[in-house]
Motif scaffolding. Structure first.
Motif, PDB file in Angstrom:
ATOM      1  N   THR A   1       0.857  -0.991   0.183  1.00 25.72           N
ATOM      2  CA  THR A   1       0.069   0.415   0.185  1.00 25.72           C
ATOM      3  C   THR A   1       1.853   0.986  -0.180  1.00 25.72           C
ATOM      4  OG1 THR A   1      -0.288  -0.047   2.191  1.00 25.72           O
ATOM      5  CG2 THR A   1      -1.458  -0.909   1.333  1.00 25.72           C
ATOM      6  N   LEU A   2       0.546   2.278  -0.187  1.00 27.88           N
ATOM      7  CA  LEU A   2       1.070   3.353  -0.675  1.00 27.88           C
ATOM      8  C   LEU A   2      -0.054   5.062  -0.187  1.00 27.88           C
ATOM      9  CD1 LEU A   2       2.911   3.267  -4.188  1.00 27.88           C
ATOM     10  CD2 LEU A   2       3.518   2.665  -2.179  1.00 27.88           C
ATOM     11  N   LEU A   3       0.956   5.605   0.213  1.00 26.90           N
ATOM     12  CA  LEU A   3       0.364   7.154   0.430  1.00 26.90           C
ATOM     13  C   LEU A   3      -0.297   7.985  -0.690  1.00 26.90           C
ATOM     14  CD1 LEU A   3       1.207   7.589   4.552  1.00 26.90           C
ATOM     15  CD2 LEU A   3      -0.369   6.653   3.364  1.00 26.90           C
TER      16      LEU A   3
ATOM     17  N   LEU B   1       1.650  11.901  -8.788  1.00 27.35           N
ATOM     18  CA  LEU B   1       0.577  12.362 -10.211  1.00 27.35           C
ATOM     19  C   LEU B   1      -0.606  10.357  -9.533  1.00 27.35           C
ATOM     20  CD1 LEU B   1       0.145  13.067 -13.148  1.00 27.35           C
ATOM     21  CD2 LEU B   1       2.048  10.785 -13.533  1.00 27.35           C
ATOM     22  N   ALA B   2      -0.574  10.627  -9.062  1.00 28.35           N
ATOM     23  CA  ALA B   2      -1.789   9.347  -8.869  1.00 28.35           C
ATOM     24  C   ALA B   2      -2.625   9.889  -7.960  1.00 28.35           C
ATOM     25  CB  ALA B   2      -1.293   7.683  -8.443  1.00 28.35           C
ATOM     26  N   LYS B   3      -2.133  10.351  -7.022  1.00 26.70           N
ATOM     27  CA  LYS B   3      -3.131  11.765  -6.452  1.00 26.70           C
ATOM     28  C   LYS B   3      -3.744  12.662  -7.278  1.00 26.70           C
ATOM     29  CE  LYS B   3      -3.298  14.390  -2.131  1.00 26.70           C
ATOM     30  NZ  LYS B   3      -1.835  14.996  -1.210  1.00 26.70           N
ATOM     31  N   ARG B   4      -3.046  13.757  -8.064  1.00 26.10           N
ATOM     32  CA  ARG B   4      -3.953  14.012  -8.751  1.00 26.10           C
ATOM     33  C   ARG B   4      -4.813  13.700  -9.413  1.00 26.10           C
ATOM     34  NH1 ARG B   4       1.551  16.820  -9.378  1.00 26.10           N
ATOM     35  NH2 ARG B   4       1.498  15.926 -11.299  1.00 26.10           N
ATOM     36  N   VAL B   5      -4.593  12.797 -10.533  1.00 24.60           N
ATOM     37  CA  VAL B   5      -5.532  12.041 -10.984  1.00 24.60           C
ATOM     38  C   VAL B   5      -7.131  11.523 -10.105  1.00 24.60           C
ATOM     39  CG1 VAL B   5      -6.054   9.796 -12.656  1.00 24.60           C
ATOM     40  CG2 VAL B   5      -3.108  10.800 -12.821  1.00 24.60           C
ATOM     41  N   ARG B   6      -6.606  11.223  -9.193  1.00 28.76           N
ATOM     42  CA  ARG B   6      -7.615  10.776  -8.540  1.00 28.76           C
ATOM     43  C   ARG B   6      -8.810  11.549  -7.783  1.00 28.76           C
ATOM     44  NH1 ARG B   6     -10.568   9.325  -4.138  1.00 28.76           N
ATOM     45  NH2 ARG B   6      -9.650  11.220  -2.806  1.00 28.76           N
ATOM     46  N   THR B   7      -8.144  12.649  -7.780  1.00 30.33           N
ATOM     47  CA  THR B   7      -8.405  13.876  -7.467  1.00 30.33           C
ATOM     48  C   THR B   7      -9.536  14.148  -7.929  1.00 30.33           C
ATOM     49  OG1 THR B   7      -7.473  14.204  -5.902  1.00 30.33           O
ATOM     50  CG2 THR B   7      -8.658  15.929  -6.251  1.00 30.33           C
TER      51      THR B   7
ATOM     52  N   GLY C   1       6.474   9.487  -8.034  1.00 33.34           N
ATOM     53  CA  GLY C   1       7.309   9.722  -6.513  1.00 33.34           C
ATOM     54  C   GLY C   1       7.513   7.881  -6.790  1.00 33.34           C
ATOM     55  N   VAL C   2       7.711   7.001  -6.275  1.00 36.27           N
ATOM     56  CA  VAL C   2       8.178   5.785  -5.263  1.00 36.27           C
ATOM     57  C   VAL C   2       7.647   4.770  -5.986  1.00 36.27           C
ATOM     58  CG1 VAL C   2       7.519   6.796  -2.917  1.00 36.27           C
ATOM     59  CG2 VAL C   2       6.170   5.321  -3.473  1.00 36.27           C
ATOM     60  N   CYS C   3       6.869   5.043  -7.299  1.00 41.77           N
ATOM     61  CA  CYS C   3       6.239   4.214  -8.281  1.00 41.77           C
ATOM     62  C   CYS C   3       7.681   4.042  -9.546  1.00 41.77           C
ATOM     63  CB  CYS C   3       5.410   4.179  -8.507  1.00 41.77           C
ATOM     64  SG  CYS C   3       4.647   3.692  -7.578  1.00 41.77           S
ATOM     65  N   ARG C   4       7.806   5.231  -9.231  1.00 46.01           N
ATOM     66  CA  ARG C   4       8.907   5.457 -10.634  1.00 46.01           C
ATOM     67  C   ARG C   4      10.554   5.051 -10.352  1.00 46.01           C
ATOM     68  NH1 ARG C   4      13.990   8.599 -11.296  1.00 46.01           N
ATOM     69  NH2 ARG C   4      14.295   9.466  -9.282  1.00 46.01           N
ATOM     70  N   PRO C   5      10.700   3.690 -11.798  1.00 46.28           N
ATOM     71  CA  PRO C   5      12.379   3.078 -11.201  1.00 46.28           C
ATOM     72  C   PRO C   5      13.182   3.544 -11.600  1.00 46.28           C
ATOM     73  CG  PRO C   5      11.093   2.632 -13.341  1.00 46.28           C
ATOM     74  CD  PRO C   5      10.527   3.416 -12.455  1.00 46.28           C
TER      75      PRO C   5
END
Length: 960
Positions: free
Chosen positions: A444-446, A452-458, A471-475
């Protein structure tokens, strides 16, 4: 005279009275004067007779300046003994210097031309009348040509016909006042005849050039319309226009109004083609054409908008045509000529037709490319849908979606985050590791750790950003400044996840890939939603989702029937769980079924690779299935008779559903299932019924759209064809004093094969012709255009009706291979006397109507044109007295049919014109039309309809 004085002396010696010899001397003087006058009259009569045939000879030699000069010199020397003769002949371009011929030699060398002087041509352009210079020492606006010996007197005579200057004749003499008034008048007469001949040749050549250019335009348009690939279209269009029309340089630019870009797509110059060219918005002639303005510049040196190019240094004239469809500028067709003034107004209108055809072809190519792109997108999304639908767990759905996204769009990174509403966190499912290893658990991720995912969901919309926003998903191998996109995964109005992708910094994501990403996001939403549903709810949810998916896919497919059907046969096995599917589309015109698409069958039968036609007469049970409603179980061997054999063994059930919409039978849907008859649940059967209904609606909509597109294209082409055909007919009826002329021309279709012409000759005569091509519609219209040009050219070159039609027939027999022929009547009316010479070539007899209502059929022997090489044509003559009229018509009048299949006929026509004997010509036309309309009633016009009425009024004593 010595004899005279001796005789006189003898008379005086004989004592004769003085009054007698004075009378005798007077008589002798009168006789001598009459003899001198008779000799002068004979000489002038002979000169005038020779000038009468000068105009046709000039027309024949117009293409050869040296031969034409010899003829002019011969005629000039008949009327004056001037030792020096100069002839200037105008070019088709008003900007080009005239051809100069001096003493039989064409002067082309610029140095030699300058040594001779400019001559009178420029002055005569502004002052088109004869100028006599009796003494070159006197002040004059025009100087004679430099000659040896120098000219002491000169006469400058313009060649003017119909207000156009065709050249000038200059005669010079080393003697002062060498040209008397009689000689200058004769020179004017010679010039008038030469100008008339040049005008006739010019008009004939113009008619031939226009007809030939239209035929060439039609051929180029036909070949361009067959090209669908956009790059090939641009290159081949430039090549075809260059080769067919022979212009110096041809190029095509694409225009993007939104981005204000004008980019070269193809050029006939290899150098420009290789280096490319981008025109600034609104700059140059091409930039102005991109704004929707047709730009014609016959001398680029005089237009400040012209942008010179070193690779095209010979450019002297330029025509830029916007390529427009429905007020949208798609591109610019630019044509350049190495000769100034080479574009005439007629060229622009003709090339405008070509530009419109090219624009339609470009639009078709855009639509074709869009359809290809849509098909590719549909195929890609179908693969995603198939792959996602085959998975049952959350991890399988996300890993499959990520793998297919990288494969189909070429992005370097893809991950799916699932939103967990209860914990307000994103869940990152297990991902593939190195080799075949897989992380067994997700994490799970905050929201703050993945901006980017936070802005898309909002926002619940797609958001563009940078890879650092992952964020933490970037390789570690993805640069922070690489472009990134986040797309919402939405189902039931709620964002249940986010699809994140990143691309290489130097690679822009094309619109098609973005569309696929949006589709993948939708497919992922469906898969994730299904994976999170309880097992007891999956069947119910699948029913609604499946039908919605079919509707969405059908709505996104193009109006291509094969693409739509192919998509549906691939969706059905995936959504319903059957092993194979096939659709037979009913063709109501051919009364056949077409096996266009199938899935799960033998390779050679799938995807319409080998479409076959199936007649219901050979399989009567198909008609019974089509008449039923709902799903019907079919015996498998019957389907095998259609060669719809499954790709694998074991099918025990075959189902059939009729495709019907708007009370019309559209085809049959077959599916095969390995399970027994009770194996397909009621919900899946309901899905099949729903898909069958949507399929029927999609087929119906596709056919309606195709019919609409064809109808719109046909109507547009017919409007263009009618405008072109109308331009061949006289713009207005002539109105010579003492005569009334009225015409009624109506085509049975948008265009037709009827033709009439009214030609005012300069000698007080009027040519009247009417013709009917042996066909209707577009073929007849094309043949009519050719025939009209041939007939008019022959009429302008001859004064005999029979000779005119004979010449026209010779040309038609040489230049046509269509199998069509033309009937015609051609008459020449002397307006002063009312005398009519006419000839009939297989046409309906004309009507001669006297002022008291007597009607005579004019039907001399004559064979239609275009059938035999030397048709029999008998020319006859009659006289139109004051109050008489001549009525010419086509068989669309006498062969008009009413609702009970009765023909209007000749008797009714004679009755109408006899009753209208005292009416005006326009009223006669109206009476004929009203009588025909009252007779036919609501029946449609079956043939082209033309009536020409020529009436003589007053006492007939008019002067011409």
């Amino acid at each position: 005279m010595a004899n005279y004085y001796r005789a006189f002396g003898s008379l005086r010696a004989q004592g004769l009275a003085e009054p007698h010899w004075l009378a005798l001397a007077a008589l002798i003087g009168v006789i001598l004067a009459l003899a001198v006058c008779w000799a002068i009259a004979q000489r002038r009569s002979k000169a005038l007779m020779l000038l009468t045939g000068l105009s046709p000879r000039v027309s024949q030699l117009a293409a050869s300046p040296k031969a034409l000069y010899s003829l002019i010199e011969e005629q000039v020397r008949r009327v004056t003994d001037a030792p020096q003769i100069f002839v200037q002949l105008a070019h088709s371009s008003a900007l080009a210097q005239p051809t100069l011929i001096a003493n039989g030699q064409r002067i082309a060398d610029p140095v030699e031309r300058r040594s001779l002087g400019v001559g009178p041509y420029q002055w005569l352009q502004e002052n088109p009348h004869q100028l006599v210079l009796p003494d070159t020492r006197l002040a004059s606006p025009v100087q004679p040509f430099q000659s040896d010996p120098p000219a002491a007197s000169a006469v400058f005579t313009p060649l003017v016909a119909e207000g156009r200057l065709y050249g000038a004749i200059t005669v010079q003499s080393p003697q002062r006042r060498a040209f008397r008034r009689r000689a200058t008048a004769a020179l004017q007469l010679v010039a008038d005849q030469v100008a008339l001949g040049l005008h006739t040749a010019y008009q004939s050549q113009k008619e031939r050039d226009t007809a030939a250019q239209l035929l060439m335009i039609a051929e180029v348009s036909r070949r361009v319309a067959a090209i669908l690939d956009l790059d090939e279209l641009f290159a081949d269009t430039v090549r075809l226009v260059r080769e067919t029309l022979g212009y110096y340089h041809v190029c095509i630019f694409s225009v993007d109004v939104a981005s204000r870009e004008i980019v070269l797509q193809a050029s006939s110059s290899p150098l420009i083609e290789q280096r490319g060219l981008i025109v600034p918005w609104g700059h140059g002639l091409i930039g102005h054409a991109a704004l929707g303005e047709t730009v014609l510049v016959n001398d680029v040196r005089q237009d400040a908008r012209f942008l010179p190019d070193a690779a095209l240094e010979r450019t002297a004239a330029e025509l830029s045509l916007p390529l427009m469809v429905e007020d949208r500028v798609l591109g610019v067709l630019d044509i350049q000529s190495a000769e100034a003034g080479s574009f005439e107004p007629g060229d622009m209108s003709t090339l405008r037709i070509l530009a419109d055809q090219i624009a339609v072809a470009i639009e078709d190519s855009h639509l074709y490319r869009a359809q290809q792109e849509q098909a590719w997108i549909s195929t890609a999304l179908l693969r995603v849908a198939e792959a996602v639908a085959a998975q049952t767990t959350l991890e399988d759905i996300t890993s499959t979606t990520e793998r297919l996204t990288r494969m189909l769009t070429g992005v370097s990174f893809c991950r799916i985050l699932i939103w967990q509403q209860d914990g307000n966190v994103f869940f990152l499912p297990a991902e593939e590791g190195d080799g075949d290893t897989v992380r067994p658990e997700g994490r799970t991720l905050l929201p703050e750790s993945v901006p980017l995912a936070k802005r898309v969901r909002t926002l619940a919309i797609a958001v563009d950003g940078l890879a650092e926003d992952l964020g933490v998903c970037r390789p570690s191998d993805i640069l922070p400044e690489a472009p990134a996109i986040g797309l919402p995964i939405i189902t039931k109005g709620a964002v249940i996840g986010v699809l994140q992708v990143a691309t290489d910094p130097d690679v822009a994501l094309p619109p098609a890939q973005r569309t696929i990403l949006e589709g993948i996001a939708r497919q992922a939403a469906l898969g994730l939603d299904n994976a999170t549903l309880l097992a007891s709810q999956r069947e119910e949810a699948w029913f609604s989702t499946a039908l919605l998916q079919v509707a969405n896919v059908i709505s996104r497919t193009s109006y291509d029937l094969s693409e739509t059907v192919n998509t549906i046969v691939r969706l059905i096995p995936m959504l319903v769980g059957v092993s194979w599917c096939a659709i037979l589309v009913w063709d109501p015109d051919r009364r056949r079924y077409a096996a266009t698409s199938s899935y799960g069958l033998q390779v050679e039968l799938q995807d319409g690779a080998q479409p076959r036609e199936i007649s219901p007469d050979d399989f009567s049970w198909l008609t019974d299935l089509q008449a039923r409603s709902g799903i019907t179980s079919v015996i498998a061997p019957l389907v095998q008779d259609l060669q719809l054999e499954p790709a694998s063994e074991g099918e025990t059930e075959v189902l059939s559903m009729p495709l019907r919409a708007h009370q019309r039978d559209l085809g049959l849907l077959f599916v095969g299932n390995k399970q027994p008859a009770t194996g397909i649940s009621s919900r899946r059967l309901a899905i099949l019924n729903g898909i069958a209904g949507q399929t029927a609606l999609a087929i119906s909509a596709t056919r309606l759209y195709q019919q609409s597109v064809q109808q719109q294209r046909f109507e547009h082409e017919m409007r263009l064809a009618r405008d072109i055909q109308a331009s061949f007919l006289p713009e207005r009826c002539p109105s010579p004093p003492g005569w009334q002329i009225a015409v009624d021309w109506r085509a049975a279709r948008s265009v037709g094969g009827d033709y009439y012409d009214l030609i005012e000759f300069g000698d007080g005569t009027l040519g009247v012709s009417i013709a009917d091509v042996s066909d209707k519609g577009v073929p007849a219209a094309l043949y009519m255009a050719l025939s009209r040009s041939v007939l008019r050219a022959a009429a302008l070159d001859s004064r005999s009706p029979a000779e005119t039609l004979q010449r026209a027939n010779q040309v038609l027999m040489q230049d046509t291979r269509s199998g069509m022929f033309i009937t015609s009547i051609y008459a020449i009316i002397e307006l002063e006397t009312g005398s009519v010479r006419y000839v009939r070539a297989g046409h309906n007899p004309a009507l001669y109507v006297t002022r008291d209502g007597n009607v005579t059929l004019l039907e001399p022997v004559g064979i239609a044109l275009g059938i035999v090489t030397d048709p029999m044509l008998v020319e006859e003559t009659f006289t139109l007295e004051p109050g008489d009229m001549l009525v010419m018509y086509t068989d669309g009048v006498t062969e008009a049919w009413n609702e009970i299949d009765d023909e209007f006929g000749m008797d009714r026509l004679i009755e109408v014109v006899a009753g209208a004997a005292g009416a005006q010509a326009e009223e006669v036309i109206e009476r004929i039309h009203s009588a025909v309309q009252d007779f036919v009633g609501e029946s449609a016009q079956s043939d082209d309809y033309t009536v020409v009425v020529v009436k003589r009024e007053g006492d007939g004593k008019q002067e011409y």
